[in-house]
Design a protein around this motif. Structure first.
Motif, PDB file in Angstrom:
ATOM      1  N   PRO A 178      -0.916  -1.872   6.955  1.00 20.47           N
ATOM      2  CA  PRO A 178       0.256  -1.079   6.567  1.00 20.47           C
ATOM      3  C   PRO A 178      -0.166   0.310   6.077  1.00 20.47           C
ATOM      4  CG  PRO A 178      -0.251  -2.659   4.865  1.00 20.47           C
ATOM      5  CD  PRO A 178      -1.189  -2.936   6.001  1.00 20.47           C
ATOM      6  N   ASN A 179       0.750   1.234   6.210  1.00 19.56           N
ATOM      7  CA  ASN A 179       0.529   2.584   5.699  1.00 19.56           C
ATOM      8  C   ASN A 179       0.854   2.574   4.210  1.00 19.56           C
ATOM      9  OD1 ASN A 179       0.253   5.279   5.207  1.00 19.56           O
ATOM     10  ND2 ASN A 179       1.836   5.955   6.640  1.00 19.56           N
ATOM     11  N   LEU A 180      -0.175   2.686   3.388  1.00 22.83           N
ATOM     12  CA  LEU A 180       0.009   2.585   1.943  1.00 22.83           C
ATOM     13  C   LEU A 180       0.549   3.862   1.317  1.00 22.83           C
ATOM     14  CD1 LEU A 180      -3.230   0.614   1.017  1.00 22.83           C
ATOM     15  CD2 LEU A 180      -0.954  -0.277   1.438  1.00 22.83           C
ATOM     16  N   ASN A 181       0.660   4.911   2.083  1.00 24.17           N
ATOM     17  CA  ASN A 181       1.125   6.177   1.536  1.00 24.17           C
ATOM     18  C   ASN A 181       2.634   6.321   1.605  1.00 24.17           C
ATOM     19  OD1 ASN A 181      -1.474   6.991   0.904  1.00 24.17           O
ATOM     20  ND2 ASN A 181      -1.805   7.853   2.947  1.00 24.17           N
ATOM     21  N   LEU A 182       3.321   5.386   2.222  1.00 26.70           N
ATOM     22  CA  LEU A 182       4.779   5.454   2.299  1.00 26.70           C
ATOM     23  C   LEU A 182       5.394   5.135   0.933  1.00 26.70           C
ATOM     24  CD1 LEU A 182       5.528   3.649   5.672  1.00 26.70           C
ATOM     25  CD2 LEU A 182       5.624   6.090   5.220  1.00 26.70           C
ATOM     26  N   GLU A 183       6.382   5.931   0.568  1.00 24.66           N
ATOM     27  CA  GLU A 183       7.049   5.746  -0.728  1.00 24.66           C
ATOM     28  C   GLU A 183       7.765   4.400  -0.788  1.00 24.66           C
ATOM     29  OE1 GLU A 183       8.033   6.519  -4.548  1.00 24.66           O
ATOM     30  OE2 GLU A 183       6.757   7.762  -3.304  1.00 24.66           O
ATOM     31  N   GLU A 184       8.367   4.001   0.333  1.00 24.24           N
ATOM     32  CA  GLU A 184       9.077   2.728   0.394  1.00 24.24           C
ATOM     33  C   GLU A 184       8.145   1.543   0.118  1.00 24.24           C
ATOM     34  OE1 GLU A 184      11.473   1.267   3.850  1.00 24.24           O
ATOM     35  OE2 GLU A 184      12.115   3.361   3.847  1.00 24.24           O
ATOM     36  N   PHE A 185       6.967   1.578   0.723  1.00 27.42           N
ATOM     37  CA  PHE A 185       6.001   0.486   0.554  1.00 27.42           C
ATOM     38  C   PHE A 185       5.527   0.405  -0.889  1.00 27.42           C
ATOM     39  CE2 PHE A 185       1.656  -1.169   0.563  1.00 27.42           C
ATOM     40  CZ  PHE A 185       1.878  -2.411   1.121  1.00 27.42           C
ATOM     41  N   VAL A 186       5.216   1.552  -1.467  1.00 25.64           N
ATOM     42  CA  VAL A 186       4.738   1.581  -2.851  1.00 25.64           C
ATOM     43  C   VAL A 186       5.820   1.042  -3.788  1.00 25.64           C
ATOM     44  CG1 VAL A 186       4.011   3.110  -4.729  1.00 25.64           C
ATOM     45  CG2 VAL A 186       3.136   3.467  -2.420  1.00 25.64           C
ATOM     46  N   LYS A 187       7.066   1.452  -3.545  1.00 22.27           N
ATOM     47  CA  LYS A 187       8.167   1.003  -4.397  1.00 22.27           C
ATOM     48  C   LYS A 187       8.383  -0.500  -4.257  1.00 22.27           C
ATOM     49  CE  LYS A 187      12.958   1.842  -5.574  1.00 22.27           C
ATOM     50  NZ  LYS A 187      14.180   2.558  -5.264  1.00 22.27           N
ATOM     51  N   SER A 188       8.390  -1.019  -3.033  1.00 20.52           N
ATOM     52  CA  SER A 188       8.620  -2.454  -2.837  1.00 20.52           C
ATOM     53  C   SER A 188       7.469  -3.277  -3.424  1.00 20.52           C
ATOM     54  CB  SER A 188       8.803  -2.783  -1.358  1.00 20.52           C
ATOM     55  OG  SER A 188       7.608  -2.556  -0.641  1.00 20.52           O
ATOM     56  N   LEU A 189       6.250  -2.747  -3.313  1.00 18.01           N
ATOM     57  CA  LEU A 189       5.103  -3.450  -3.890  1.00 18.01           C
ATOM     58  C   LEU A 189       5.209  -3.494  -5.416  1.00 18.01           C
ATOM     59  CD1 LEU A 189       2.453  -4.841  -3.103  1.00 18.01           C
ATOM     60  CD2 LEU A 189       1.316  -2.659  -3.462  1.00 18.01           C
ATOM     61  N   SER A 190       5.606  -2.387  -6.021  1.00 15.08           N
ATOM     62  CA  SER A 190       5.736  -2.368  -7.479  1.00 15.08           C
ATOM     63  C   SER A 190       6.886  -3.260  -7.950  1.00 15.08           C
ATOM     64  CB  SER A 190       5.902  -0.943  -7.998  1.00 15.08           C
ATOM     65  OG  SER A 190       7.111  -0.393  -7.527  1.00 15.08           O
ATOM     66  N   VAL A 191       7.983  -3.322  -7.198  1.00 19.29           N
ATOM     67  CA  VAL A 191       9.103  -4.188  -7.560  1.00 19.29           C
ATOM     68  C   VAL A 191       8.673  -5.650  -7.502  1.00 19.29           C
ATOM     69  CG1 VAL A 191      11.352  -5.033  -6.771  1.00 19.29           C
ATOM     70  CG2 VAL A 191      10.941  -2.587  -6.948  1.00 19.29           C
ATOM     71  N   LYS A 192       7.962  -6.008  -6.432  1.00 23.37           N
ATOM     72  CA  LYS A 192       7.504  -7.386  -6.300  1.00 23.37           C
ATOM     73  C   LYS A 192       6.522  -7.739  -7.418  1.00 23.37           C
ATOM     74  CE  LYS A 192       5.721 -10.733  -3.070  1.00 23.37           C
ATOM     75  NZ  LYS A 192       5.394 -11.039  -1.705  1.00 23.37           N
ATOM     76  N   THR A 193       5.623  -6.830  -7.741  1.00 20.79           N
ATOM     77  CA  THR A 193       4.665  -7.071  -8.822  1.00 20.79           C
ATOM     78  C   THR A 193       5.393  -7.225 -10.152  1.00 20.79           C
ATOM     79  OG1 THR A 193       3.004  -5.796  -7.642  1.00 20.79           O
ATOM     80  CG2 THR A 193       2.623  -6.160  -9.980  1.00 20.79           C
ATOM     81  N   ASN A 194       6.387  -6.366 -10.398  1.00 25.91           N
ATOM     82  CA  ASN A 194       7.152  -6.464 -11.644  1.00 25.91           C
ATOM     83  C   ASN A 194       7.896  -7.797 -11.717  1.00 25.91           C
ATOM     84  OD1 ASN A 194       6.320  -3.981 -12.529  1.00 25.91           O
ATOM     85  ND2 ASN A 194       8.147  -2.898 -11.834  1.00 25.91           N
TER      86      ASN A 194
END
Length: 160
Positions: free
Chosen positions: A66-82
């Motif tokens: 996956p492209n880790l620089n996408l804002e959407e990916f970073v946001k979804s990853l942080s939501v899942k982690t939270n």
């Protein structure tokens, strides 16, 4: 005892087993990535010839990442982690509340047991006091009877 050893704590065993398996998988992945890096270093320095099949497969692997620089990916990853951290936090709170509840129940049970024990001791001491009073009354009565009998003997002896 033999049968109890066969029973496993599924909640603790499954979690620790999953973590152990993930750790072993990560160690294996790290080992494979080091092998790939070593191979590419040797190809770059000219120690090994270029194998186009391996290079094509590596290109396919990198294209699947996956492209880790996408804002959407970073946001979804942080939501899942939270969300996962919230579950861990709530589970810790529940365990703490259950532990406190058990502690309070234990304290109440101990207090009740102490009261019962104190009540039994008090009853025993009252019975002992009653027994002592009865013994004292009996002794007093015996002493009075002796005095009466002595008086009657002395009166009889005076009369005769």
């Amino acid at each position: 005892k033999k049968y109890m050893m066969d029973i496993k704590n599924l909640t603790a065993g499954t979690l620790s087993q999953r973590i152990t398996n993930q750790l072993l998988s990560l160690k294996g992945l790290n080992s494979r990535l080091q092998d790939i890096r070593d191979y590419l270093d040797k190809v770059a320095t000219g120690k090994l010839p270029v194998n186009h099949t391996i290079i094509y497969q590596l290109q396919d692997v990198f294209n699947l990442l996956p492209n880790l620089n996408l804002e959407e990916f970073v946001k979804s990853l942080s939501v899942k982690t939270n969300d996962q951290m919230l579950v861990v936090y709530v589970a810790s709170l529940v365990r703490a509340v259950i532990a406190l509840h058990n502690l309070i129940n234990n304290k109440v049970a101990n207090r009740d047991a102490e009261r019962d024990e104190a009540g039994k001791k008090e009853e025993k001491s009252k019975e002992k006091d009653k027994d002592k009073e009865k013994d004292k009354d009996t002794k007093d009565k015996n002493a009075e009877d002796k005095e009466k009998s002595e008086k009657t003997k002395t009166e009889d002896s005076k009369k005769s």
